[in-house]
Scaffold this motif. Sequence first.
Motif, PDB file in Angstrom:
ATOM      1  N   THR A 245      -4.720   4.746  -8.296  1.00 46.19           N
ATOM      2  CA  THR A 245      -4.930   6.172  -8.021  1.00 46.19           C
ATOM      3  C   THR A 245      -3.834   6.727  -7.125  1.00 46.19           C
ATOM      4  O   THR A 245      -3.665   7.924  -7.024  1.00 46.19           O
ATOM      5  CB  THR A 245      -6.283   6.429  -7.331  1.00 46.19           C
TER       6      THR A 245
ATOM      7  N   PHE B  87       0.134   5.489  -4.996  1.00 48.40           N
ATOM      8  CA  PHE B  87       1.053   4.448  -4.555  1.00 48.40           C
ATOM      9  C   PHE B  87       2.155   5.085  -3.738  1.00 48.40           C
ATOM     10  O   PHE B  87       2.351   6.304  -3.766  1.00 48.40           O
ATOM     11  CB  PHE B  87       1.648   3.688  -5.745  1.00 48.40           C
TER      12      PHE B  87
ATOM     13  N   MET C 117       6.273   3.973  -2.103  1.00 51.93           N
ATOM     14  CA  MET C 117       7.322   2.981  -1.943  1.00 51.93           C
ATOM     15  C   MET C 117       8.217   3.456  -0.825  1.00 51.93           C
ATOM     16  O   MET C 117       8.327   4.662  -0.604  1.00 51.93           O
ATOM     17  CB  MET C 117       8.127   2.915  -3.243  1.00 51.93           C
ATOM     18  N   ASN C 118       8.864   2.529  -0.125  1.00 55.98           N
ATOM     19  CA  ASN C 118       9.778   2.957   0.935  1.00 55.98           C
ATOM     20  C   ASN C 118      10.829   3.882   0.337  1.00 55.98           C
ATOM     21  O   ASN C 118      11.244   3.707  -0.802  1.00 55.98           O
ATOM     22  CB  ASN C 118      10.405   1.765   1.650  1.00 55.98           C
TER      23      ASN C 118
ATOM     24  N   ASN D 298       4.909   4.456   7.447  1.00 58.38           N
ATOM     25  CA  ASN D 298       5.851   4.977   6.468  1.00 58.38           C
ATOM     26  C   ASN D 298       5.225   4.965   5.070  1.00 58.38           C
ATOM     27  O   ASN D 298       4.686   5.971   4.610  1.00 58.38           O
ATOM     28  CB  ASN D 298       7.136   4.140   6.545  1.00 58.38           C
TER      29      ASN D 298
ATOM     30  N   LYS E 176       1.387   5.877   5.025  1.00 60.25           N
ATOM     31  CA  LYS E 176       0.996   7.146   5.645  1.00 60.25           C
ATOM     32  C   LYS E 176      -0.035   7.908   4.800  1.00 60.25           C
ATOM     33  O   LYS E 176       0.223   8.198   3.645  1.00 60.25           O
ATOM     34  CB  LYS E 176       2.227   8.023   5.815  1.00 60.25           C
ATOM     35  N   GLY E 177      -1.172   8.218   5.412  1.00 59.08           N
ATOM     36  CA  GLY E 177      -2.159   9.055   4.742  1.00 59.08           C
ATOM     37  C   GLY E 177      -2.920   8.366   3.618  1.00 59.08           C
ATOM     38  O   GLY E 177      -3.678   9.000   2.907  1.00 59.08           O
ATOM     39  N   LYS E 178      -2.718   7.057   3.435  1.00 58.08           N
ATOM     40  CA  LYS E 178      -3.421   6.356   2.348  1.00 58.08           C
ATOM     41  C   LYS E 178      -4.735   5.774   2.888  1.00 58.08           C
ATOM     42  O   LYS E 178      -4.788   5.292   4.016  1.00 58.08           O
ATOM     43  CB  LYS E 178      -2.560   5.208   1.806  1.00 58.08           C
TER      44      LYS E 178
END
Lengths: 319, 368
Positions: free
Chosen positions: A120, A122, A124-125, A203, A206-208
Motif C-alpha cells: 500500500t 513504499f 526509498m532513500n 528519512n 517518515k510518516g509511515k
Amino acid sequence: MKAYLGIDVGSVSTNIVIVTEDNEVITSLYLRTRGRPIEALQAGLKEAAAGIPSDLQIAGVGTTGSGRFLAGVMVGADVIKNEITAHAVAASLVQPNVQTVLEIGGQDSKIIILRNGVVTDFAMNTVCAAGTGSFLDQQAARLGIPIQEFGRLALKSTSSVRIAGRCTVFAESDMIHKQQMGHRVEDIINGLCEALVRNYLNNVGKGKEILPPILFQGGVAANEGIKAAFERALGFDVQIPRYYNVMGALGAAQLAKEEMSRGGKTRFKGFDVTSLSYKTRSFECNSCSNLCEIVEVLENEAIIGRWGSRCGKWDIADL
Amino acid sequence: MLKVTFPRMGHSYIAFKMLMEEMGNEVVVPPRPSKRTLDLGVQHAPEFACLPFKILLGTYLETIEMGANTLVTSGGHGPCRAGLYAQVHHRIIQDLGHKVNMVCFEAPLRHPIDFLKKVNFLNSARLSYRAVYQAIKKGWHKLKALDNVERLTHKIRPRELVAGATSKVYRQVQLWLDQAKTYQEIDEAYHESVKALNNIPQDPDRMILKVGIIGEIYVLLEPASNQEIEEVLGNLGVEVERSIFLTGWTRDNLNKNSKDLVTCHEAAKSWIPVAIGGHGQDSVGHTVLYAQQGFDGVVQLAPFTCIPEIVSKTVLTRVSRKYNIPVLTFFLDEQTGKAGMATRLEAFVDLLRRKKLARLDTHPAVTS
C-alpha cells in the motif's frame, strides 16, 4: 524436477536463488558484485549449476536489482521486475501476514508497507546513500573489524555515544572525534547503529505506519546491532527471514513462477551462458542535444541488448 | 542590435521567440538543457543553489557563446530565493567577463513603470504600444495552443498502440506551431496538430491510471530537468495531469482572484494556510483536489534543497493518509542516471495498479 531461477544484481552483491515448485530453496548464493556485474553473474551461475541435481530443469527466470536489464538479456529472463516489488513478494512468501518490510542493501534502503498481502505504500532513500551497507563496510574496514563481527560488538556496548546519522561525512568525523576522545569501540559502533536507524526512520520511514509483523531484510540485516536498535526504536519485535540477504532474488524467482503459470515456454538460455564471452561498451549519441549515453551488451561479439537513449532510437528490446 | 535569449522552459520558447522577433530583435533560441548546460551551470553557480539556478546559468552561458547579448527573464516576489536569481546570475556572468543586458520582468501590475521601461528597451522595431500589446496577445495565443497540444499528448500517450508514436508526432507538431506567424496560421497549425495527435492508433480498452504531477515550476515544465517523467509515466500506461502550465501560472500571477488559484489555496487551507514561497502551498492544494477528483496517485517533483517543497513534502505524508492517495516524491539534482527514477516509478505504478484492481474487484459494477 521443475525449478525457478531468481537473480538479483545489486550494487554490492549479486544473488542467485533456485526454488522448486514447492517453494523449497535449493540454491542460495550471495556474491560480491565488485563493480563487475557480468563476471559476478557468470561466476554465480557456474557455482549454481555445479550444485544442482542433474534432473533439475529451470522452468522460469526472473531478474531484479539495479542490474536487472543487463542480467535479463544475458540469461534470457521471463520477467524483469524492480526490486521493491521483488522484495515485497518474497516477504509475503515467507510471512504471509507481514505488514512492514525494512530493507537495507548496499546502496539503497527502502521501507515497504503491506496490508492484507498488498503493497500500500513504499519509500526509498532519495538523494543520499547515508546509512546503507556500503558505509558500514567502509567503517568496519577503517576500524579493522570484519563486517561479520561489527553488529555483535555493538551488543557489548555499555554506554551510549551519539553519532550524527544524516550524512556519512558527518558520521565519520563524529566517529573519529569520539574515538580520539577515548570512547570504547563497542560504544561507538552502537552509536553508529542507532544513528543509522534514526536516520532511516526519519528519512525513508517518515510518516509511515510501521506495524508488526516486521521483516528486516537485505545484507545489513545480518548486523545484530542494527536489529537491536530497530527494536528499541520501534518497540516491536523485528524478524529476520532465513534468506534475508537474497530476498530480492527469491522474489524474482517467485515472480517468474507466477509468470510461467500463465503458460508459455521459458526464455532461459541455459547455464551455458557462463562460458560465453560478454562485453559491454558505450558511446554518446550525437543525433540531438540530449547526448544520450548508449550502452551495448555483446554476447560473443553479437549485440544482444542496447539501451540508454531517451527517444528509443537505439533500443533493442529483444526481451 | 539586441540579440535576445531567455531561459528554456518546455515549449514556451516557441512563443517567446515569435514575440521577441516581432519586436524587432534577433533571437538566440536557448538549446535544450544538456549535460554541457549542467556542467557549465554547476561549475559557476554557488554549490548550494538549486537545479533551476544551475540550468539557467548554464543556458545563459551557452547562449552568450552563441552570440546573445540580452537575457530576458522573470523575477518574482515572496519567500522563494528564485526571485533574486536574475540579479545573482547577472553578477556571475559579469564576473566571468561577459557584458550583457539582463532584463528581468516583475509582476506588471505591481511595477507598471518598470514594466513599460523594459518593454521599451526590448522594442527594437519601435512598435506602438498598441502594436506591442497585439504582439503579446498573439504570443499568448500561441502559448495557449502549445499548452493545449501538450495536454492532449498526456491523454494519448498512455493509450498509444505503438510505443513512442505520441512523442514523435508531438515533436513534429511543435515545428508546425513554431512556423505559424499569424492568428490564422496558429489556429490552422493547432487544428492540424490536434488532428494528427488524435489520429495516433490507440487502445480504448487499456486500463489507464491517472496521476497528478505537482511541485516546483521549472522542474515541472522543462522535461530535460525531470528526466522526461511525463513520457516515462505515459509509457507505463499512466495519464498525467500536470498542476502547472505556463499559461495558467501567468494568469494566476496577474490575478490573485483567478478561480483555479482560489480553489487550490482553499483546498490547502487547513494544511498550509499562508504562502510559504514557491509552489509549496499549491502542491498541497493540488494533491487534495486530485484526491477528490479520484486520481490514482500523485508525483511530487522538487529541486534538491527547495524549502517550499520540503515543507509541503512533510505535510503531504498526512494529506496522503487522510485522502488515501499515494504520493511519491523526487528530489532532482545533477543526477543523469535514470535507473533510480525508473525503478521507483515502476514500483509506484505497480502499487497504483494493484490498488485500482482491488477497488474494481470490490465494486465489479464499475468494470462493466
